[in-house]
Design an enzyme around this catalytic site. Structure first.
Site, PDB file in Angstrom:
ATOM      1  N   TYR A  11      -7.333 -53.030   9.397  1.00 33.39           N
ATOM      2  CA  TYR A  11      -6.847 -54.406   9.584  1.00 33.39           C
ATOM      3  C   TYR A  11      -5.613 -54.466  10.505  1.00 33.39           C
ATOM      4  CZ  TYR A  11      -4.593 -58.790   8.007  1.00 33.39           C
ATOM      5  OH  TYR A  11      -3.959 -60.006   7.928  1.00 33.39           O
ATOM      6  N   ALA A  74      -4.178 -44.729   5.907  1.00 31.31           N
ATOM      7  CA  ALA A  74      -3.801 -44.449   4.516  1.00 31.31           C
ATOM      8  C   ALA A  74      -4.744 -45.219   3.609  1.00 31.31           C
ATOM      9  CB  ALA A  74      -2.359 -44.897   4.236  1.00 31.31           C
ATOM     10  N   SER A 116       5.642 -49.497   3.152  1.00 31.64           N
ATOM     11  CA  SER A 116       5.323 -50.679   2.349  1.00 31.64           C
ATOM     12  C   SER A 116       6.501 -51.086   1.484  1.00 31.64           C
ATOM     13  CB  SER A 116       4.128 -50.319   1.462  1.00 31.64           C
ATOM     14  OG  SER A 116       3.985 -51.255   0.431  1.00 31.64           O
ATOM     15  N   TYR A 140       0.580 -45.441  -5.258  1.00 28.11           N
ATOM     16  CA  TYR A 140       0.552 -45.815  -3.838  1.00 28.11           C
ATOM     17  C   TYR A 140       1.966 -45.837  -3.251  1.00 28.11           C
ATOM     18  CZ  TYR A 140       0.433 -49.022   0.149  1.00 28.11           C
ATOM     19  OH  TYR A 140       0.624 -49.602   1.371  1.00 28.11           O
ATOM     20  N   LYS A 144       3.866 -43.447  -0.304  1.00 27.20           N
ATOM     21  CA  LYS A 144       4.532 -43.978   0.905  1.00 27.20           C
ATOM     22  C   LYS A 144       5.962 -43.442   0.995  1.00 27.20           C
ATOM     23  CE  LYS A 144       1.365 -46.345   2.890  1.00 27.20           C
ATOM     24  NZ  LYS A 144       0.961 -46.226   4.271  1.00 27.20           N
ATOM     25  N   HIS A 188      -6.433 -58.839  -1.712  1.00 31.51           N
ATOM     26  CA  HIS A 188      -5.356 -59.716  -1.241  1.00 31.51           C
ATOM     27  C   HIS A 188      -5.684 -61.192  -1.515  1.00 31.51           C
ATOM     28  CE1 HIS A 188      -4.161 -56.208   1.583  1.00 31.51           C
ATOM     29  NE2 HIS A 188      -3.582 -56.119   0.402  1.00 31.51           N
ATOM     30  N   PHE A 207      -3.487 -64.420 -11.202  1.00 29.01           N
ATOM     31  CA  PHE A 207      -3.005 -63.484 -12.216  1.00 29.01           C
ATOM     32  C   PHE A 207      -1.602 -63.861 -12.680  1.00 29.01           C
ATOM     33  CE2 PHE A 207      -6.100 -60.928  -9.791  1.00 29.01           C
ATOM     34  CZ  PHE A 207      -6.940 -60.569 -10.831  1.00 29.01           C
TER      35      PHE A 207
HETATM   36  N1  NAD Z   1      -2.257 -54.831   4.365  1.00 27.82           N
HETATM   37  C1  NAD Z   1      -1.024 -54.926   3.886  1.00 27.82           C
HETATM   38  O1  NAD Z   1      -0.594 -56.006   3.445  1.00 27.82           O
HETATM   39  C2  NAD Z   1      -0.107 -53.719   3.891  1.00 27.82           C
HETATM   40  C3  NAD Z   1       1.180 -53.865   3.326  1.00 27.82           C
HETATM   41  C4  NAD Z   1       2.033 -52.776   3.339  1.00 27.82           C
HETATM   42  C5  NAD Z   1       1.641 -51.581   3.937  1.00 27.82           C
HETATM   43  N2  NAD Z   1       0.393 -51.469   4.467  1.00 27.82           N
HETATM   44  C6  NAD Z   1       0.019 -50.174   5.088  1.00 27.82           C
HETATM   45  O2  NAD Z   1      -0.427 -50.433   6.402  1.00 27.82           O
HETATM   46  C7  NAD Z   1      -1.448 -49.518   6.795  1.00 27.82           C
HETATM   47  C8  NAD Z   1      -2.649 -50.289   7.269  1.00 27.82           C
HETATM   48  O3  NAD Z   1      -3.094 -51.172   6.230  1.00 27.82           O
HETATM   49  P1  NAD Z   1      -4.445 -51.999   6.400  1.00 27.82           P
HETATM   50  O4  NAD Z   1      -4.362 -53.163   5.481  1.00 27.82           O
HETATM   51  O5  NAD Z   1      -4.717 -52.197   7.851  1.00 27.82           O
HETATM   52  O6  NAD Z   1      -5.472 -50.933   5.774  1.00 27.82           O
HETATM   53  P2  NAD Z   1      -6.971 -50.628   6.208  1.00 27.82           P
HETATM   54  O7  NAD Z   1      -7.604 -49.976   5.010  1.00 27.82           O
HETATM   55  O8  NAD Z   1      -7.629 -51.828   6.775  1.00 27.82           O
HETATM   56  O9  NAD Z   1      -6.786 -49.547   7.358  1.00 27.82           O
HETATM   57  C9  NAD Z   1      -6.545 -48.180   7.102  1.00 27.82           C
HETATM   58  C10 NAD Z   1      -7.327 -47.383   8.140  1.00 27.82           C
HETATM   59  O10 NAD Z   1      -7.060 -45.988   7.949  1.00 27.82           O
HETATM   60  C11 NAD Z   1      -8.285 -45.255   7.956  1.00 27.82           C
HETATM   61  N3  NAD Z   1      -8.072 -44.051   7.147  1.00 27.82           N
HETATM   62  C12 NAD Z   1      -7.696 -43.995   5.832  1.00 27.82           C
HETATM   63  N4  NAD Z   1      -7.608 -42.710   5.434  1.00 27.82           N
HETATM   64  C13 NAD Z   1      -7.891 -41.932   6.516  1.00 27.82           C
HETATM   65  C14 NAD Z   1      -7.964 -40.528   6.732  1.00 27.82           C
HETATM   66  N5  NAD Z   1      -7.747 -39.638   5.747  1.00 27.82           N
HETATM   67  N6  NAD Z   1      -8.288 -40.062   7.974  1.00 27.82           N
HETATM   68  C15 NAD Z   1      -8.544 -40.937   8.978  1.00 27.82           C
HETATM   69  N7  NAD Z   1      -8.491 -42.288   8.837  1.00 27.82           N
HETATM   70  C16 NAD Z   1      -8.187 -42.781   7.607  1.00 27.82           C
HETATM   71  C17 NAD Z   1      -9.305 -46.232   7.382  1.00 27.82           C
HETATM   72  O11 NAD Z   1     -10.643 -45.932   7.718  1.00 27.82           O
HETATM   73  C18 NAD Z   1      -8.839 -47.557   8.000  1.00 27.82           C
HETATM   74  O12 NAD Z   1      -9.399 -47.768   9.281  1.00 27.82           O
HETATM   75  C19 NAD Z   1      -1.688 -48.646   5.567  1.00 27.82           C
HETATM   76  O13 NAD Z   1      -0.953 -47.461   5.721  1.00 27.82           O
HETATM   77  C20 NAD Z   1      -1.151 -49.474   4.409  1.00 27.82           C
HETATM   78  O14 NAD Z   1      -0.714 -48.657   3.359  1.00 27.82           O
HETATM   79  C21 NAD Z   1      -0.487 -52.499   4.452  1.00 27.82           C
END
Ligand code: NAD
Length: 321
Positions: A11, A74, A116, A140, A144, A188, A207
């Protein structure tokens, strides 16, 4: 510039890839597609490999030259992290150690990392700044924090520079509707409310409605995904010129209650959204709102899409597309 983007099929990563391409950078996406999507990679060069496999990672990346690395990859489901801690430590912490090892072998010394607000745990102040204590209350958040610690130690040991961006709640979709949020399972609030509105999801569960807030529901800070993407570009420009380790919050600085968000979703969809009231979820703090002054001052970053209405409308345009 030429960048490696881990998790670039996910995303937030895919929106950042889009922003990099739009400013003329070259991008290689590294992803294992565990939660990412091929449709989100927009014809970019892809290296399909899992960060947990050091041997394959090393051979997949050998001979590559990058000016910096954006590390999004992640696992990030809080409940799953508590049920499968070792899987989360393997994927997030060991995967990051492998990536750092290969990056240093290849002399890619500039990192921007997705952290995060989960690293803070239960807030002690109304607005959370970077110097707030870090006592994560789920696995989680602990992974981080461990990833941040690892990068900080590497920066102290050698000429390596890293920025950790602590996001609050990423939300919304690309304004041109080419990309948006698509997680399975989706945890979400905004996508789940809009899926309930469009009929493609279950009725929304709210919730907890007895929190000590004006309307009884939790308060969160929502940051538009395009604002997040832009912050990454600024962070990389900064980290390429500053040695060491820095942490920045990325948030809107305003709190919206679950009911505020729910009402904004009903207005965007133009209909009432089926919903049920559920119990509080374990470990959900009453309020999580950022103080992102440091990013505004030092990175000269300014979120453009701060109104809840606009954030939700972009998500609804994506959902209905
Ligand atoms: N979405 C949020 O609101 C939010 C908030 C705080 C932090 N984050 C952090 O931001 C980052 C992106 O979040 P997102 O919502 O886009 O998540 P997402 O799940 O959409 O994207 C994560 C991507 O990482 C890839 N991936 C995961 N493990 C892997 C591995 N071992 N090897 C190779 N690729 C791998 C997945 O295939 C995916 O494309 C993450 O690190 C998440 O923890 C997200």
């Amino acid at each position: 510039m030429n960048y490696l983007v881990t998790g670039g099929a996910g995303y937030i990563g895919s929106h950042t890839v889009k922003a990099l391409i739009e400013r003329g950078d070259d991008v290689t996406i590294l992803d294992n597609f565990s939660t990412g999507h091929r449709w989100a990679t927009q014809g970019q060069r892809i290296i399909e490999v899992d960060l947990r496999d050091l041997h394959l990672l090393r051979s997949a990346l050998s001979g590559e030259t990058f000016d910096g690395v954006f590390h999004f990859a992640a696992k990030s489901l809080v409940a799953e992290s508590n049920q499968r801690p070792l899987f989360y430590y393997q994927n997030n912490v060991a995967g990051t150690a492998n990536l750092l090892e290969v990056a240093i072998e290849n002399n890619w010394m500039h990192f921007v990392f997705s952290s995060s607000a989960a690293v803070y745990g239960t807030p002690e102040t109304a607005l959370i700044a970077e110097d707030h204590s870090t006592l994560p209350i789920n696995v989680y958040g602990k992974t981080k924090l461990a990833m941040e610690g690892m990068m900080q130690d590497v920066c102290a040991a050698q000429e390596f520079s890293a920025i950790s961006l602590r996001y609050f709640n990423a939300a919304g979709a690309a304004l041109d509707c080419s990309l948006g949020e698509s997680h399975e399972p989706e945890t979400h609030l905004i996508p789940n409310a809009l899926k309930a509105a469009s009929g493609s999801g279950q009725p929304l569960t709210i919730f907890g409605y007895d929190y000590p807030t004006p309307d009884g529901t939790c308060i969160r800070d929502y940051i538009h995904v395009e604002d997040l993407a832009n912050a990454h570009l600024k962070a990389m420009d900064y980290v390429r010129n500053h040695q060491g380790f820095e942490v920045f919050n990325l948030g809107n600085g305003q709190g919206f209650s679950v009911k505020d968000v729910f009402s904004a979703c009903e207005r965007a969809a133009g209909k009432s959204i089926p919903h049920v009231l559920g119990d509080r979820r374990k470990g959900d703090p009453t309020s999580l709102v950022s103080d992102a002054t440091k990013a505004r001052k030092i990175l000269a970053w300014e979120p453009l899409h701060t109104k809840l209405e606009g954030i939700v409308e972009s998500a609804w345009a994506w959902e209905t597309k």
